[in-house]
Design an enzyme around this catalytic site. Structure first.
Site, PDB file in Angstrom:
ATOM      1  N   ASP A 184     -12.534 -28.777   0.741  1.00 26.08           N
ATOM      2  CA  ASP A 184     -13.341 -29.797   0.650  1.00 26.08           C
ATOM      3  C   ASP A 184     -14.231 -30.171   1.968  1.00 26.08           C
ATOM      4  O   ASP A 184     -13.434 -30.841   2.925  1.00 26.08           O
ATOM      5  CB  ASP A 184     -12.519 -31.096   0.208  1.00 26.08           C
ATOM      6  CG  ASP A 184     -13.267 -32.360  -0.028  1.00 26.08           C
ATOM      7  OD1 ASP A 184     -14.635 -32.420   0.190  1.00 26.08           O
ATOM      8  OD2 ASP A 184     -12.740 -33.565  -0.167  1.00 26.08           O
ATOM      9  N   GLY A 205     -23.577 -18.315  -0.489  1.00 25.44           N
ATOM     10  CA  GLY A 205     -24.550 -18.760   0.322  1.00 25.44           C
ATOM     11  C   GLY A 205     -25.475 -17.527   0.618  1.00 25.44           C
ATOM     12  O   GLY A 205     -24.829 -16.345   0.662  1.00 25.44           O
ATOM     13  N   MET A 206     -26.689 -17.573   0.919  1.00 23.24           N
ATOM     14  CA  MET A 206     -27.507 -16.373   1.034  1.00 23.24           C
ATOM     15  C   MET A 206     -27.236 -15.582   2.592  1.00 23.24           C
ATOM     16  O   MET A 206     -26.834 -14.417   2.395  1.00 23.24           O
ATOM     17  CB  MET A 206     -28.988 -16.824   1.284  1.00 23.24           C
ATOM     18  CG  MET A 206     -29.929 -15.784   1.389  1.00 23.24           C
ATOM     19  SD  MET A 206     -31.788 -16.161   1.342  1.00 23.24           S
ATOM     20  CE  MET A 206     -31.867 -17.418   2.767  1.00 23.24           C
ATOM     21  N   LEU A 207     -26.994 -16.323   3.627  1.00 19.95           N
ATOM     22  CA  LEU A 207     -26.567 -15.854   4.818  1.00 19.95           C
ATOM     23  C   LEU A 207     -25.130 -15.357   4.663  1.00 19.95           C
ATOM     24  O   LEU A 207     -24.591 -14.192   4.836  1.00 19.95           O
ATOM     25  CB  LEU A 207     -26.820 -16.473   6.161  1.00 19.95           C
ATOM     26  CG  LEU A 207     -26.161 -16.149   7.168  1.00 19.95           C
ATOM     27  CD1 LEU A 207     -26.706 -14.645   7.638  1.00 19.95           C
ATOM     28  CD2 LEU A 207     -26.607 -16.979   8.375  1.00 19.95           C
ATOM     29  N   TYR A 233     -32.834 -32.715   8.895  1.00 16.42           N
ATOM     30  CA  TYR A 233     -31.920 -31.441   9.019  1.00 16.42           C
ATOM     31  C   TYR A 233     -32.214 -30.796  10.433  1.00 16.42           C
ATOM     32  O   TYR A 233     -30.994 -30.658  10.836  1.00 16.42           O
ATOM     33  CB  TYR A 233     -32.852 -30.415   8.191  1.00 16.42           C
ATOM     34  CG  TYR A 233     -32.527 -29.071   8.344  1.00 16.42           C
ATOM     35  CD1 TYR A 233     -31.365 -28.415   7.660  1.00 16.42           C
ATOM     36  CD2 TYR A 233     -33.233 -28.080   8.678  1.00 16.42           C
ATOM     37  CE1 TYR A 233     -30.817 -27.232   7.923  1.00 16.42           C
ATOM     38  CE2 TYR A 233     -33.019 -26.779   9.136  1.00 16.42           C
ATOM     39  CZ  TYR A 233     -31.770 -26.321   8.578  1.00 16.42           C
ATOM     40  OH  TYR A 233     -31.289 -25.031   8.696  1.00 16.42           O
ATOM     41  N   LYS A 292     -28.440 -30.511  12.561  1.00 13.19           N
ATOM     42  CA  LYS A 292     -28.050 -29.222  12.939  1.00 13.19           C
ATOM     43  C   LYS A 292     -27.653 -29.283  14.689  1.00 13.19           C
ATOM     44  O   LYS A 292     -27.147 -28.330  15.162  1.00 13.19           O
ATOM     45  CB  LYS A 292     -29.321 -28.033  12.429  1.00 13.19           C
ATOM     46  CG  LYS A 292     -29.402 -27.804  10.990  1.00 13.19           C
ATOM     47  CD  LYS A 292     -27.939 -27.167  10.454  1.00 13.19           C
ATOM     48  CE  LYS A 292     -27.780 -25.800  11.157  1.00 13.19           C
ATOM     49  NZ  LYS A 292     -26.677 -25.462  10.317  1.00 13.19           N
ATOM     50  N   THR A 311     -28.706 -27.071   3.705  1.00 20.10           N
ATOM     51  CA  THR A 311     -29.925 -26.423   3.957  1.00 20.10           C
ATOM     52  C   THR A 311     -31.341 -26.875   3.155  1.00 20.10           C
ATOM     53  O   THR A 311     -32.547 -26.136   3.596  1.00 20.10           O
ATOM     54  CB  THR A 311     -29.904 -24.948   4.019  1.00 20.10           C
ATOM     55  OG1 THR A 311     -29.538 -24.762   2.563  1.00 20.10           O
ATOM     56  CG2 THR A 311     -28.865 -24.326   4.562  1.00 20.10           C
TER      57      THR A 311
HETATM   58  N1  NAP Z   1     -32.227 -20.769   5.048  1.00 19.83           N
HETATM   59  C1  NAP Z   1     -32.950 -20.758   6.072  1.00 19.83           C
HETATM   60  O1  NAP Z   1     -34.383 -20.494   6.138  1.00 19.83           O
HETATM   61  C2  NAP Z   1     -32.544 -20.915   7.444  1.00 19.83           C
HETATM   62  C3  NAP Z   1     -33.286 -21.068   8.652  1.00 19.83           C
HETATM   63  C4  NAP Z   1     -32.483 -21.366   9.899  1.00 19.83           C
HETATM   64  C5  NAP Z   1     -31.327 -21.406   9.858  1.00 19.83           C
HETATM   65  N2  NAP Z   1     -30.404 -21.544   8.726  1.00 19.83           N
HETATM   66  C6  NAP Z   1     -29.204 -21.643   9.025  1.00 19.83           C
HETATM   67  O2  NAP Z   1     -28.347 -20.471   8.351  1.00 19.83           O
HETATM   68  C7  NAP Z   1     -27.176 -20.979   7.629  1.00 19.83           C
HETATM   69  C8  NAP Z   1     -27.222 -20.331   6.239  1.00 19.83           C
HETATM   70  O3  NAP Z   1     -28.226 -20.701   5.490  1.00 19.83           O
HETATM   71  P1  NAP Z   1     -28.475 -20.271   4.096  1.00 19.83           P
HETATM   72  O4  NAP Z   1     -29.890 -19.969   3.894  1.00 19.83           O
HETATM   73  O5  NAP Z   1     -27.733 -18.922   3.850  1.00 19.83           O
HETATM   74  O6  NAP Z   1     -27.939 -21.429   3.267  1.00 19.83           O
HETATM   75  P2  NAP Z   1     -27.595 -21.572   1.856  1.00 19.83           P
HETATM   76  O7  NAP Z   1     -27.743 -20.163   0.887  1.00 19.83           O
HETATM   77  O8  NAP Z   1     -28.103 -22.709   1.028  1.00 19.83           O
HETATM   78  O9  NAP Z   1     -25.798 -21.711   1.904  1.00 19.83           O
HETATM   79  C9  NAP Z   1     -25.209 -22.607   2.337  1.00 19.83           C
HETATM   80  C10 NAP Z   1     -23.950 -22.688   2.116  1.00 19.83           C
HETATM   81  O10 NAP Z   1     -23.463 -24.042   2.384  1.00 19.83           O
HETATM   82  C11 NAP Z   1     -22.890 -24.542   1.050  1.00 19.83           C
HETATM   83  N3  NAP Z   1     -23.260 -26.037   0.788  1.00 19.83           N
HETATM   84  C12 NAP Z   1     -24.533 -26.451   1.144  1.00 19.83           C
HETATM   85  N4  NAP Z   1     -24.556 -27.921   0.837  1.00 19.83           N
HETATM   86  C13 NAP Z   1     -23.230 -28.065   0.305  1.00 19.83           C
HETATM   87  C14 NAP Z   1     -22.639 -29.028  -0.515  1.00 19.83           C
HETATM   88  N5  NAP Z   1     -23.183 -30.376  -0.513  1.00 19.83           N
HETATM   89  N6  NAP Z   1     -21.413 -29.191  -0.670  1.00 19.83           N
HETATM   90  C15 NAP Z   1     -20.581 -28.121  -0.349  1.00 19.83           C
HETATM   91  N7  NAP Z   1     -21.162 -26.835  -0.052  1.00 19.83           N
HETATM   92  C16 NAP Z   1     -22.393 -26.787   0.312  1.00 19.83           C
HETATM   93  C17 NAP Z   1     -23.405 -23.967  -0.047  1.00 19.83           C
HETATM   94  O11 NAP Z   1     -22.787 -23.775  -1.344  1.00 19.83           O
HETATM   95  P3  NAP Z   1     -23.085 -23.347  -2.656  1.00 19.83           P
HETATM   96  O12 NAP Z   1     -23.727 -22.275  -2.574  1.00 19.83           O
HETATM   97  O13 NAP Z   1     -21.986 -23.729  -3.536  1.00 19.83           O
HETATM   98  O14 NAP Z   1     -24.248 -24.549  -2.797  1.00 19.83           O
HETATM   99  C18 NAP Z   1     -23.588 -22.417   0.658  1.00 19.83           C
HETATM  100  O15 NAP Z   1     -22.250 -21.791   0.622  1.00 19.83           O
HETATM  101  C19 NAP Z   1     -27.187 -22.618   7.597  1.00 19.83           C
HETATM  102  O16 NAP Z   1     -26.554 -23.198   8.848  1.00 19.83           O
HETATM  103  C20 NAP Z   1     -28.458 -22.707   7.846  1.00 19.83           C
HETATM  104  O17 NAP Z   1     -28.757 -24.262   8.589  1.00 19.83           O
HETATM  105  C21 NAP Z   1     -31.072 -21.305   7.640  1.00 19.83           C
END
Ligand code: NAP
Length: 293
Positions: free
Chosen positions: A41, A15-17, A133, A137, A70
């Site tokens: 799981d 995950g990015m964050l 989404y 959330k 996301t």
């Molecule tokens: N990105 C944004 O602009 C943003 C903005 C506001 C809030 N946020 C919040 O910040 C948090 C982190 O976001 P991020 O951008 O770091 O997200 P991300 O890079 O998409 O990472 C999300 C994580 O969740 C896992 N995941 C997603 N779908 C999945 C599925 N169907 N089954 C199993 N694992 C799954 C991903 O696993 P894999 O890597 O294995 O897919 C990854 O570890 C989230 O709660 C998001 O709602 C993000």
């Protein structure tokens, strides 16, 4: 010698964050275990027990939930999967931590708001999500709040970019490599935020014992077109950004027209003010593309 703090980071491998959090925690001397969907799981019917077992085995002081569904567009077609990750997972994690000493840190989004406001959203503003989404959330936030946990932070953030995953900035730059002109939406305004800054500020908040709901984003505001232009100009790419309306862009999902977040509650708790977004963006671009694009 001070006791070592232990963190469990869900989504901390890819995950990015999550990956940024693992790095920020290690930099402050925390011992970090990163788990993801291949270890747990997230769709298990006894997810709370599975998470409780992991917490008992690893004995973290703090569990960071950076896992989430996301993909804002795809969530409209997969509402059940989005709800499983964004609502049921934090609910199960909260239940697992209710009787345990570890703190929960969960991440939410500016997309819980409908975007009708014209000044930055505070933690006292009422959410009214306009997408699957955003709704899932918000339900995740509500599920945690309803548990009455003794130690928890819900951190809303926005418009994240950083290392390891495709994000708005990296996608724009990829397109600009191929095209001389791209259309980018200008009538949606938000808070662009560097994942590394959010991770660092999250650790600061936790180390100071912050409890409750917080907004953490870089300072200032921008529309998508301004964010794209700043990145393209910094890298001196020959690509013209043409501002268009969201309607012209014809996205399948409704996004808030205005979702700038006010970080006052975070700053009051930590005495930290996040730096301006253009400064954070330049650092990201310098580290991601040290030799230019
Ligand atoms: N990105 C944004 O602009 C943003 C903005 C506001 C809030 N946020 C919040 O910040 C948090 C982190 O976001 P991020 O951008 O770091 O997200 P991300 O890079 O998409 O990472 C999300 C994580 O969740 C896992 N995941 C997603 N779908 C999945 C599925 N169907 N089954 C199993 N694992 C799954 C991903 O696993 P894999 O890597 O294995 O897919 C990854 O570890 C989230 O709660 C998001 O709602 C993000």
């Amino acid at each position: 010698m001070a006791a070592i703090s232990k963190a469990l980071v869900l989504g901390g491998k890819r995950g990015m964050l999550g990956a940024a959090l693992a790095k920020a925690l290690q930099a402050k001397g925390w011992e970090v275990t990163a788990l993801d969907g291949s270890d747990i799981d997230y769709f298990s019917s006894n997810l709370s027990d599975v998470l409780a077992e992991a917490v008992d085995r690893l004995a973290p002081n703090c569990v960071f939930n950076a896992a989430g569904y996301t993909d804002v567009e795809k969530a409209e077609q997969e509402p059940e999967e989005a709800a499983a990750l964004n609502r049921s997972l934090p609910a199960a994690l909260g239940r697992a931590l209710r009787e345990r000493p570890a703190r929960l840190v969960h991440y939410s989004t500016d997309f819980v708001f409908d975007g009708r406001k014209k000044t930055p959203y505070t933690i006292d503003d009422l959410p009214n999500p306009i997408s699957v989404y955003g709704r899932t959330k918000y339900e995740g936030e509500q599920a945690i709040l309803s548990l009455g946990l003794a130690r928890f932070c819900i951190i809303r953030t926005a418009w994240l970019y950083g290392f390891g995953k495709k994000n708005f900035v990296s996608k724009i730059l990829d397109i600009c490599r191929e095209k001389k002109n791209i259309a980018v939406v200008y009538d949606q305004i938000g808070s662009p935020t560097y994942a590394a800054d959010l991770a660092k500020h999250s650790v600061e908040l936790v180390e100071l014992g912050g409890n409750g709901l917080f907004h953490i984003v870089n300072s200032g505001q921008a529309n998508w077109s301004e964010l794209a232009s700043e990145a393209v100009n910094y890298l001196q790419m020959e690509c013209q950004i043409t501002p268009v309306t969201a309607q012209e862009f014809a996205s399948k999902v409704q996004r808030p027209a205005y979702s700038v977040l006010d970080c006052t509650s975070f700053t009051q708790s930590t005495s930290v003010t996040p730096r301006p977004w253009p400064q954070a963006l330049r650092e990201y671009l310098m580290l991601e593309f040290p030799d230019g694009f």
